[in-house]
Write an enzyme that holds these catalytic residues in place. Structure first.
Site, PDB file in Angstrom:
ATOM      1  N   LYS A 282     -11.870  -0.730   8.378  1.00 57.00           N
ATOM      2  CA  LYS A 282     -12.099  -1.706   7.309  1.00 57.00           C
ATOM      3  C   LYS A 282     -12.917  -2.870   7.872  1.00 57.00           C
ATOM      4  O   LYS A 282     -14.071  -2.689   8.221  1.00 57.00           O
ATOM      5  CB  LYS A 282     -10.753  -2.128   6.718  1.00 57.00           C
ATOM      6  CG  LYS A 282     -10.066  -0.947   6.016  1.00 57.00           C
ATOM      7  CD  LYS A 282      -8.694  -1.255   5.460  1.00 57.00           C
ATOM      8  CE  LYS A 282      -8.141  -0.017   4.743  1.00 57.00           C
ATOM      9  NZ  LYS A 282      -6.713  -0.145   4.413  1.00 57.00           N
TER      10      LYS A 282
ATOM     11  N   ARG B 274     -12.018  -4.619  -7.283  1.00 63.62           N
ATOM     12  CA  ARG B 274     -11.734  -5.259  -5.993  1.00 63.62           C
ATOM     13  C   ARG B 274     -13.054  -5.506  -5.262  1.00 63.62           C
ATOM     14  O   ARG B 274     -13.891  -4.618  -5.155  1.00 63.62           O
ATOM     15  CB  ARG B 274     -10.825  -4.332  -5.185  1.00 63.62           C
ATOM     16  CG  ARG B 274     -10.160  -4.977  -4.007  1.00 63.62           C
ATOM     17  CD  ARG B 274      -9.142  -4.036  -3.420  1.00 63.62           C
ATOM     18  NE  ARG B 274      -9.776  -2.885  -2.792  1.00 63.62           N
ATOM     19  CZ  ARG B 274      -9.268  -2.212  -1.758  1.00 63.62           C
ATOM     20  NH1 ARG B 274      -8.099  -2.577  -1.255  1.00 63.62           N
ATOM     21  NH2 ARG B 274      -9.889  -1.182  -1.246  1.00 63.62           N
TER      22      ARG B 274
ATOM     23  N   ASP C 132       1.676  -4.872   8.761  1.00 62.23           N
ATOM     24  CA  ASP C 132       0.505  -4.021   8.586  1.00 62.23           C
ATOM     25  C   ASP C 132      -0.697  -4.951   8.397  1.00 62.23           C
ATOM     26  O   ASP C 132      -0.751  -5.719   7.434  1.00 62.23           O
ATOM     27  CB  ASP C 132       0.711  -3.106   7.367  1.00 62.23           C
ATOM     28  CG  ASP C 132      -0.422  -2.096   7.221  1.00 62.23           C
ATOM     29  OD1 ASP C 132      -1.556  -2.401   7.652  1.00 62.23           O
ATOM     30  OD2 ASP C 132      -0.179  -1.012   6.665  1.00 62.23           O
TER      31      ASP C 132
ATOM     32  N   PHE D 293       0.862  -1.182   0.000  1.00 63.80           N
ATOM     33  CA  PHE D 293       0.000   0.000   0.000  1.00 63.80           C
ATOM     34  C   PHE D 293       0.904   1.240   0.000  1.00 63.80           C
ATOM     35  O   PHE D 293       1.856   1.309   0.777  1.00 63.80           O
ATOM     36  CB  PHE D 293      -0.893  -0.032   1.250  1.00 63.80           C
ATOM     37  CG  PHE D 293      -1.977   0.997   1.236  1.00 63.80           C
ATOM     38  CD1 PHE D 293      -3.208   0.726   0.641  1.00 63.80           C
ATOM     39  CD2 PHE D 293      -1.780   2.235   1.813  1.00 63.80           C
ATOM     40  CE1 PHE D 293      -4.212   1.677   0.637  1.00 63.80           C
ATOM     41  CE2 PHE D 293      -2.791   3.199   1.798  1.00 63.80           C
ATOM     42  CZ  PHE D 293      -4.008   2.916   1.216  1.00 63.80           C
TER      43      PHE D 293
HETATM   44  C1  LIG Z   1      -5.959   1.048   4.190  1.00 65.98           C
HETATM   45  C2  LIG Z   1      -4.496   0.878   4.412  1.00 65.98           C
HETATM   46  C3  LIG Z   1      -3.757   1.868   5.054  1.00 65.98           C
HETATM   47  C4  LIG Z   1      -4.421   3.179   5.406  1.00 65.98           C
HETATM   48  O1  LIG Z   1      -3.644   3.990   6.215  1.00 65.98           O
HETATM   49  P1  LIG Z   1      -4.300   5.302   6.821  1.00 65.98           P
HETATM   50  O2  LIG Z   1      -3.202   5.925   7.576  1.00 65.98           O
HETATM   51  O3  LIG Z   1      -5.459   4.860   7.659  1.00 65.98           O
HETATM   52  O4  LIG Z   1      -4.798   6.135   5.693  1.00 65.98           O
HETATM   53  C5  LIG Z   1      -2.423   1.622   5.322  1.00 65.98           C
HETATM   54  N1  LIG Z   1      -1.844   0.455   4.959  1.00 65.98           N
HETATM   55  C6  LIG Z   1      -2.530  -0.512   4.322  1.00 65.98           C
HETATM   56  C7  LIG Z   1      -1.854  -1.784   3.949  1.00 65.98           C
HETATM   57  C8  LIG Z   1      -3.878  -0.316   4.006  1.00 65.98           C
HETATM   58  O5  LIG Z   1      -4.562  -1.253   3.360  1.00 65.98           O
END
Ligand SMILES: *Cc1c(COP(=O)(O)O)cnc(C)c1O
Length: 432
Positions: free
Chosen positions: A243, A391, A217, A138
């Site tokens: 989520k 997705r 993560d 991400f």
């Molecule tokens: C959704 C997501 C984020 C989002 O980070 P925010 O700081 O909440 O915007 C971070 N890492 C991953 C892998 C995600 O899927």
């Protein structure tokens, strides 16, 4: 056509209805509020509203804030909320009490975890200066790693010491990326785009094998797949609550820190909430010896309170049943799309192998954005990710097999009739 085996007879909707009638999780649907006429396949991006969220918000705003005013920091438990919720969340990710806080954003928590891991390595093994992550991670995870190396390098520019980000990709495997120069391996457990899942235990052991610390993560894992951070001997973890944990838009994220690292060094966002005694108002910093050290400043209480309504539902769920239904429904979705949309250029990019699949399914399509826009207009809400990826979050608590069937029928119809091939479906929104 590819031959597909699936335990259900895929030629009729009735088999899906029958599977739903024996589903042990079916009652959880009543604990969420979803609009009529929508099949919601985006709970991996923003979970729906739990029953009780509105009442809880009303209570926080009208009673705790409205009546209690500032007294509620003490009387309504506001001050302890990040840690109390952290202990609840820990049960879903293999954490123990006192190892998790719900706070800030995933991006900020990743910064704290990376900074702490690097700080430990600086003292124990200063030659380890590489952060390994994935090109396919991400973006925020890569950007935060870049930001931290840029900061360290600018501060150290006179010394010649250099930190760097090393990306795993088709040209560099995990094994090739890991060597004695690596300070930290920071990966997403489930890939946000493809749904592919790393073997957390095996990969953590590989990182430890070269002396690196492992940060996970869990944005697409917590509430979706089994996670056992202590079992895997991970070092740090971060993740989202908005989520699969259904905490509400922009709800605070979480950070888990292995107890062995908690009081080694400060994390650099050393705000007053991470102080040992915030209300002593001391003129210099002394870190809390507990997980409170990973807080920074005053917390968004209204939003935090929403997280609890989502967590309380998730804590009633049997994780084995959740995973079994997720796999059954992602299998079903894949099989139905392959069978019923066979004449269309849809390329599955999610692994077939259960051991390495999360809880969403992605297909690439040359006109992916327009197809997804038309699907959303047709009541099937998924989302679009570059490049060309449709997705679909398959969340077992409020979706059944018949919903999967219906969603695929609407997709098939949109593809067969080329309903997506209209200008209005090709104009990009700011958020896809
Ligand atoms: C959704 C997501 C984020 C989002 O980070 P925010 O700081 O909440 O915007 C971070 N890492 C991953 C892998 C995600 O899927």
């Amino acid at each position: 056509m590819e031959t597909l085996t699936h335990p259900l007879d895929l030629s009729t909707r009735e088999a899906c209805v029958a599977a739903d009638s024996t589903d042990s999780l079916s009652s959880f649907k009543e604990r969420f509020i979803l609009p009529d006429g929508v099949i919601y396949l985006d709970g991996n991006s923003l979970g729906p509203r739990p029953v009780g969220a509105l009442e809880r918000a009303q209570q926080v705003i009208a009673t705790e804030w409205g009546e209690g005013l500032i007294r509620s920091w003490n009387t309504a438990g506001w001050f302890e909320l990040p840690v109390r919720l952290g202990d609840k969340l820990a049960k879903l990710i293999g954490g123990r009490d006192g190892e998790t806080v719900v706070t800030d954003t995933t991006s900020l928590n990743l910064f704290k975890a990376l900074a702490s891991a690097i700080r430990i390595q600086q003292v124990d093994h200063p030659e380890r200066r590489v952060i390994v992550t994935e090109r396919d991670n991400f973006p925020t995870d890569i950007y935060i790693a870049e930001g931290i190396t840029d900061f360290l390098n600018s501060v150290a520019q006179e010394t010649g010491i250099r930190y760097e980000v090393r990306l795993i990709d088709e040209d560099l495997s995990l094994e090739q990326a890991l060597d004695g120069s690596v300070a930290v391996l920071a990966l997403s457990h489930v890939n946000y785009r493809t749904g592919a899942m790393w073997d957390m235990t095996a990969v953590t052991a590989k990182a430890h094998g070269v002396g690196a610390l492992a940060i996970w993560d869990l944005a697409h894992s917590a509430g979706a797949v089994a996670v056992d951070l202590n079992g895997a001997d991970a070092d740090y973890a971060v993740g989202c609550t908005y989520k699969y944990l259904n905490g509400g838009p922009g709800a605070p994220a979480f950070i888990w820190v292995n107890a062995r690292h908690q009081d080694r060094f400060w994390q650099p966002l050393s705000g007053w909430w991470s102080h040992a005694k915030p209300f002593n108002m001391a003129d210099s910093y002394a870190p809390a010896s507990t997980i409170n050290r990973f807080l920074c400043g005053t917390q968004p209480i209204t939003s935090l309170a929403m997280v609890e309504t989502g967590l309380d539902i998730m804590l009633d769920v049997d994780p084995a049943a959740l995973r079994a239904k997720s796999l059954a429904m992602t299998d079903l979705f894949i099989a139905l799309v392959k069978q019923r949309c066979a004449s269309h250029p849809l390329e599955l990019i999610t692994p077939r192998d259960h051991a390495i699949r999360g809880s969403h399914v992605s297909f690439r399509h040359p006109d992916g954005y327009a197809v997804m826009s038309a699907l959303i207009a047709g009541g099937v809400i998924g989302d679009y990710r570059e490049p060309g990826v449709l997705r679909f979050g398959i969340t077992p608590l409020y979706l059944g097999h018949a919903d999967v069937w219906d969603a695929v029928e609407i997709l098939r119809d949109i593809l067969d009739t080329r309903a997506w091939d209209k200008a209005k479906f090709k104009t990009r929104n700011a958020v896809t």
